[in-house]
Every structure is written in C-alpha cells, then in structure tokens.
Design a protein around this motif. Sequence first.
Motif, PDB file in Angstrom:
ATOM      1  N   GLY A 280       0.784  -1.236   0.000  1.00  0.00           N
ATOM      2  CA  GLY A 280       0.000   0.000   0.000  1.00  0.00           C
ATOM      3  C   GLY A 280       0.810   1.277   0.000  1.00  0.00           C
ATOM      4  O   GLY A 280       0.268   2.359   0.219  1.00  0.00           O
ATOM      5  N   PHE A 281       2.109   1.191  -0.276  1.00  0.00           N
ATOM      6  CA  PHE A 281       2.958   2.377  -0.312  1.00  0.00           C
ATOM      7  C   PHE A 281       3.226   2.791  -1.754  1.00  0.00           C
ATOM      8  O   PHE A 281       3.271   1.952  -2.653  1.00  0.00           O
ATOM      9  N   GLU A 282       3.432   4.081  -1.949  1.00  0.00           N
ATOM     10  CA  GLU A 282       3.869   4.560  -3.257  1.00  0.00           C
ATOM     11  C   GLU A 282       5.359   4.272  -3.357  1.00  0.00           C
ATOM     12  O   GLU A 282       6.107   4.541  -2.410  1.00  0.00           O
ATOM     13  N   THR A 283       5.804   3.731  -4.483  1.00  0.00           N
ATOM     14  CA  THR A 283       7.208   3.363  -4.586  1.00  0.00           C
ATOM     15  C   THR A 283       7.797   3.756  -5.931  1.00  0.00           C
ATOM     16  O   THR A 283       7.093   3.800  -6.942  1.00  0.00           O
ATOM     17  N   ARG A 284       9.057   4.080  -5.879  1.00  0.00           N
ATOM     18  CA  ARG A 284       9.873   4.313  -7.075  1.00  0.00           C
ATOM     19  C   ARG A 284      11.207   3.631  -6.823  1.00  0.00           C
ATOM     20  O   ARG A 284      11.539   3.315  -5.682  1.00  0.00           O
ATOM     21  N   SER A 285      11.972   3.443  -7.888  1.00  0.00           N
ATOM     22  CA  SER A 285      13.244   2.762  -7.710  1.00  0.00           C
ATOM     23  C   SER A 285      14.336   3.394  -8.551  1.00  0.00           C
ATOM     24  O   SER A 285      14.059   4.070  -9.545  1.00  0.00           O
ATOM     25  N   ALA A 286      15.564   3.149  -8.131  1.00  0.00           N
ATOM     26  CA  ALA A 286      16.744   3.638  -8.836  1.00  0.00           C
ATOM     27  C   ALA A 286      17.800   2.533  -8.824  1.00  0.00           C
ATOM     28  O   ALA A 286      17.971   1.860  -7.816  1.00  0.00           O
ATOM     29  N   PRO A 287      18.524   2.370  -9.940  1.00  0.00           N
ATOM     30  CA  PRO A 287      19.554   1.333 -10.002  1.00  0.00           C
ATOM     31  C   PRO A 287      20.867   1.738  -9.345  1.00  0.00           C
ATOM     32  O   PRO A 287      21.778   0.928  -9.215  1.00  0.00           O
ATOM     33  N   GLY A 288      20.978   2.992  -8.934  1.00  0.00           N
ATOM     34  CA  GLY A 288      22.213   3.446  -8.313  1.00  0.00           C
ATOM     35  C   GLY A 288      22.032   4.761  -7.578  1.00  0.00           C
ATOM     36  O   GLY A 288      20.969   5.393  -7.623  1.00  0.00           O
ATOM     37  N   ALA A 289      23.108   5.172  -6.920  1.00  0.00           N
ATOM     38  CA  ALA A 289      23.057   6.320  -6.027  1.00  0.00           C
ATOM     39  C   ALA A 289      22.897   7.657  -6.748  1.00  0.00           C
ATOM     40  O   ALA A 289      22.239   8.562  -6.228  1.00  0.00           O
ATOM     41  N   ILE A 290      23.477   7.799  -7.931  1.00  0.00           N
ATOM     42  CA  ILE A 290      23.404   9.081  -8.633  1.00  0.00           C
ATOM     43  C   ILE A 290      21.950   9.420  -8.971  1.00  0.00           C
ATOM     44  O   ILE A 290      21.466  10.517  -8.668  1.00  0.00           O
ATOM     45  N   LEU A 291      21.245   8.489  -9.580  1.00  0.00           N
ATOM     46  CA  LEU A 291      19.830   8.699  -9.887  1.00  0.00           C
ATOM     47  C   LEU A 291      19.019   8.842  -8.601  1.00  0.00           C
ATOM     48  O   LEU A 291      18.104   9.662  -8.519  1.00  0.00           O
ATOM     49  N   ALA A 292      19.367   8.064  -7.586  1.00  0.00           N
ATOM     50  CA  ALA A 292      18.648   8.135  -6.306  1.00  0.00           C
ATOM     51  C   ALA A 292      18.731   9.534  -5.706  1.00  0.00           C
ATOM     52  O   ALA A 292      17.726  10.053  -5.211  1.00  0.00           O
ATOM     53  N   LEU A 293      19.894  10.168  -5.757  1.00  0.00           N
ATOM     54  CA  LEU A 293      20.032  11.527  -5.216  1.00  0.00           C
ATOM     55  C   LEU A 293      19.097  12.497  -5.930  1.00  0.00           C
ATOM     56  O   LEU A 293      18.444  13.318  -5.289  1.00  0.00           O
ATOM     57  N   ARG A 294      19.019  12.393  -7.251  1.00  0.00           N
ATOM     58  CA  ARG A 294      18.124  13.265  -7.999  1.00  0.00           C
ATOM     59  C   ARG A 294      16.670  13.005  -7.616  1.00  0.00           C
ATOM     60  O   ARG A 294      15.887  13.932  -7.412  1.00  0.00           O
ATOM     61  N   MET A 295      16.318  11.727  -7.466  1.00  0.00           N
ATOM     62  CA  MET A 295      14.945  11.379  -7.099  1.00  0.00           C
ATOM     63  C   MET A 295      14.605  11.869  -5.692  1.00  0.00           C
ATOM     64  O   MET A 295      13.493  12.314  -5.438  1.00  0.00           O
TER      65      MET A 295
END
Length: 147
Positions: free
Chosen positions: A25-40
């Motif tokens: 029941g949570f909204e989720t997104r994913s990133a394959p690495g830290a660089i994209l994760a920081l932007r997200m």
Amino acid sequence: MPKILVVEDDGALRFDLSQSIAKWGFETRSAPGAILALRMIKEWKPHLVLCDIYMPHVTGHELKREISKMNIPPTEMGFIFITQLHHSQIDFNNCGVDVDAFVSKPLNYEILRCKVDAALRRIRIPQPQEARTTAQTLASIRSGTHA
C-alpha cells in the motif's frame, strides 16, 4: 500515502522489492544506483529510502553521507540499508552513518515489513490538503460550516 524509494543495483531484486512495497500500500519508485537516487530524493522527496550498501560507482554509505549533507530532518525521511552481510558482520558503531535499520539478504519480507513500519512511525508524513481529521470534521459540524 508514504513514499518509499528502493535503491538497488540488482534489477530483479529492485523489481521484486518495488512490487512488494506497492502491494503493502505504499507509493514506490526505484533507482539502479546512487546518482539517480540523489536526484529522485531531491525531486520526489521520499519518506523512506531502502538502499543496498554495495553498489558499483557510489556505495550506499556514500549515498547516505550525501543525503546527510542535504539537511533533511530525520523526522521527514528514514533510511534502511539492505546488505549481503549478516548482522554479526556489521560494525554498527563505526559504519559512519545514521540509519533506521539494516536488513540482510536474502530478504525476509516479514522482517523487512516490520522495519519499514517502524521507520515510518517516526516520520511526519504530510496529509493532502483535502484530508481532514475527525476533530476538524466534528468542529465544522458543530460550527455549522460542514459541507
């Protein structure tokens, strides 16, 4: 609805984690690495980050240190490490970052869910503007302004 970001370089595990979290029941997104994760993190502002420690290019520890520089209050975003290490191999005192929990691979989803719930309990999650508390609704009924 709580927002959870999954940062995992293993595509199959990232997909499985994201699907499980969405079913909870949570909204989720994913990133394959830290660089994209920081932007997200800057753009999407998740309430919780689940992050692998050992990733190519930028590790989970380095990602957490970068997030710490963003001065996000701990009441606004939690952080859980996912690791191949067994708990007995983790030096909790010298890992250099403040996290809510560590979860070992292979993942036990019941344990993960408990740790996610525990981390989210301490996070302030803003309610949508249209959401009203029971107290607000009762107050508007009493004052005659209830629509």
